[in-house]
Scaffold this active site. Structure first.
Site, short mmCIF file in Angstrom:
data_model
loop_
_atom_site.label_atom_id
_atom_site.label_comp_id
_atom_site.label_asym_id
_atom_site.label_seq_id
_atom_site.Cartn_x
_atom_site.Cartn_y
_atom_site.Cartn_z
N HIS A 60 23.17 61.25 7.42
CA HIS A 60 24.10 61.69 5.79
C HIS A 60 25.84 62.04 6.07
O HIS A 60 27.01 61.93 5.58
CB HIS A 60 23.34 62.02 5.20
CG HIS A 60 22.01 61.99 4.96
ND1 HIS A 60 21.49 62.48 4.56
CD2 HIS A 60 21.80 60.39 3.90
CE1 HIS A 60 19.64 61.94 4.45
NE2 HIS A 60 20.63 60.22 4.13
N GLN B 251 10.27 46.58 -1.67
CA GLN B 251 9.09 46.50 -0.97
C GLN B 251 8.20 47.95 -0.91
O GLN B 251 8.11 48.42 -2.07
CB GLN B 251 10.57 47.33 0.05
CG GLN B 251 11.38 48.84 -0.90
CD GLN B 251 12.90 48.97 -0.35
OE1 GLN B 251 12.97 48.52 0.57
NE2 GLN B 251 13.46 49.88 -1.84
N ASP C 38 21.31 45.91 -8.56
CA ASP C 38 21.94 45.36 -7.40
C ASP C 38 23.22 45.82 -6.75
O ASP C 38 24.61 45.34 -7.80
CB ASP C 38 21.76 44.27 -7.64
CG ASP C 38 21.99 43.67 -5.86
OD1 ASP C 38 22.61 43.72 -5.13
OD2 ASP C 38 21.79 41.80 -6.36
N GLY C 39 23.22 46.70 -5.67
CA GLY C 39 24.91 47.05 -4.99
C GLY C 39 25.38 45.40 -4.73
O GLY C 39 27.22 45.55 -4.66
N GLU D 201 21.98 51.98 -6.04
CA GLU D 201 20.34 51.94 -5.64
C GLU D 201 19.43 51.15 -6.69
O GLU D 201 18.54 51.05 -7.46
CB GLU D 201 19.76 53.12 -5.06
CG GLU D 201 17.57 52.83 -5.54
CD GLU D 201 17.95 52.35 -3.96
OE1 GLU D 201 17.13 51.72 -3.44
OE2 GLU D 201 18.81 53.26 -2.26
N ASP E 30 25.34 52.76 2.56
CA ASP E 30 23.71 53.09 2.99
C ASP E 30 22.63 52.36 2.96
O ASP E 30 21.88 52.06 1.89
CB ASP E 30 23.47 54.69 2.18
CG ASP E 30 22.25 55.19 3.22
OD1 ASP E 30 21.72 54.99 3.91
OD2 ASP E 30 22.37 56.28 2.87
N SER E 31 23.03 51.35 3.93
CA SER E 31 21.22 50.20 2.95
C SER E 31 20.02 50.85 4.73
O SER E 31 21.05 51.17 5.46
CB SER E 31 21.65 48.70 3.70
OG SER E 31 21.89 48.67 5.03
N PRO F 91 15.11 43.67 0.74
CA PRO F 91 16.82 43.07 -0.47
C PRO F 91 18.11 43.64 0.62
O PRO F 91 19.42 43.70 -0.26
CB PRO F 91 16.46 44.91 -1.58
CG PRO F 91 14.98 45.77 -0.56
CD PRO F 91 14.53 44.70 0.59
#
Length: 279
Positions: free
Chosen positions: A66, A35, A141-142, A110, A159-160, A166
Site C-alpha cells: 500500500h 469472486q 466497474d473501475g 471497487e 490496485d487490482s 473481474p
C-alpha cells in the site's frame, strides 16, 4: 492446553508451487457476485483477505504494497489534489493517500462491495480511511469509470488482483489509454504489475503498452512476502514528472513502515533480469 486448528490453506501460485498458511479461524467464506471471498485468521500473518484463492492483503505485510503504490506517484507529482484508486476495496491505498495534505479528494471505485464490507469489519487498521470526509467510495466497474472520466485526476492508482476474473480488463492497452484521458495534463498513474519470476511476459506486455501512451514509463519493485515469489513490481506512467527527478524539498514527513525518500529512488534500481523486461 488449547490445540491449534489443523486447517492449512495453500495458494497455488503456479501449477507446481504454492505458499501455505495455518488457518486458525475462518471469519467469512462466500461466493460473491464476482469472486470467491474468504476472510481468515492466521498466526503468521494475522487476518488475511483471499480472493479466488489468492492472498490479497494481510495484517502483517500489507503496509509494503500500500505504501509503495501510493507514495511513489504522490511524491512524484508536485501538487496532487485529485486521486483515483481503482480496486483496492480493502482501503489500504486510500489510507496512505490521505497522509498527503495536498489531496483534496480521493475516489475509490471497487467492483465488489463485499470486499469493502468485510474489510471494514475485519481489517479496520487497513480500511479505516474509507470513512474519511475526503473519500468518495463507489461500488462499480473501475474500467467504465475510467472510460467516462476526462481530465479529472492528478494521480490514478490501479490496485487490482492478478489479470483474472473481474480484473482482466485492467491489464489492457485500451485501459491505459483511458487512464491517460482521465488524467490531467501532468498526471501520473501507477499499477501493480505482478512478479518477474512467474509472470515475466505480463510485465513485458504492460511495459510495452504503457510506453506507447506515456512518455515517462518506469518499473519499480518491493518485497511483499505473501505475494508470489515475494518480489513485486509496479509500473508507473507519467505525462510530465519523472519519479527519479523529485526535488529533495518535495518530500515531506509522513508515517510509514517501508517507504522512505531514499527507497523512492532505490526501488527503481532493478536486477538485470527484471530490467531486461522493460526493454
Amino acid at each position: 492446553m488449547e490445540q491449534k486448528l489443523k486447517l492449512w490453506f495453500t495458494e497455488h501460485q503456479t501449477e507446481d508451487y504454492g505458499i501455505t498458511f495455518r488457518v486458525n479461524h475462518v471469519y467469512e467464506s462466500e461466493q460473491t457476485e464476482f469472486q470467491r471471498l474468504e476472510m481468515v485468521e492466521t498466526d503468521e500473518f494475522g487476518t488475511m483477505l483471499l480472493l479466488d484463492g489468492m492472498v490479497m492483503t494481510t495484517d502483517r505485510d500489507e503496509f509494503v504494497y500500500h505504501e509503495m503504490v501510493a507514495h511513489v506517484p504522490l511524491f512524484t507529482h508536485p501538487n496532487p489534489k485529485s486521486v483515483l484508486v481503482v480496486g483496492g476495496g480493502d482501503g489500504g491505498v486510500i489510507r496512505e493517500v490521505l497522509k498527503h495534505p495536498s489531496v483534496e479528494k480521493a475516489v475509490l471505485v471497487e467492483i465488489d462491495g463485499k470486499v469493502i464490507e468485510y474489510s471494514k469489519k475485519y481489517l479496520p487498521n487497513i480500511a479505516g480511511g474509507l470513512d474519511d470526509a475526503r473519500v468518495e467510495v463507489i461500488v462499480g466497474d473501475g474500467f467504465m469509470h475510467i472510460a467516462e472520466a476526462v481530465n479529472e485526476y492528478d494521480v490514478i492508482m490501479v490496485d487490482s488482483t492478478e489479470p483474472v476474473g473481474p480484473a482482466v480488463n485492467l491489464f489492457t492497452k485500451g485501459f491505459y489509454s483511458g487512464i491517460s484521458k482521465a488524467l490531467k495534463e501532468d498526471g501520473i498513474f501507477v499499477a501493480q504489475s505482478d512478479n518477474p519470476w512467474f509472470t515475466p511476459e505480463l510485465i513485458r506486455d504492460v511495459q510495452r503498452d504503457v510506453k506507447e501512451i506515456f512518455p515517462i514509463t518506469k518499473l519499480y519493485i518491493a518485497n511483499v512476502p505473501t505475494y508470489p515469489s515475494g518480489l513485486w513490481t509496479f509500473t508507473i506512467g507519467s505525462k510530465k514528472h519523472d519519479p527519479l527527478a523529485v526535488a529533495p524539498e518535495r518530500f515531506h514527513e509522513i508515517e510509514t513502515k517501508y517507504y522512505t525518500p531514499e527507497l523512492h529512488t532505490a526501488a527503481f534500481a532493478l536486477p538485470k533480469f527484471v530490467k531486461d523486461l522493460t526493454i
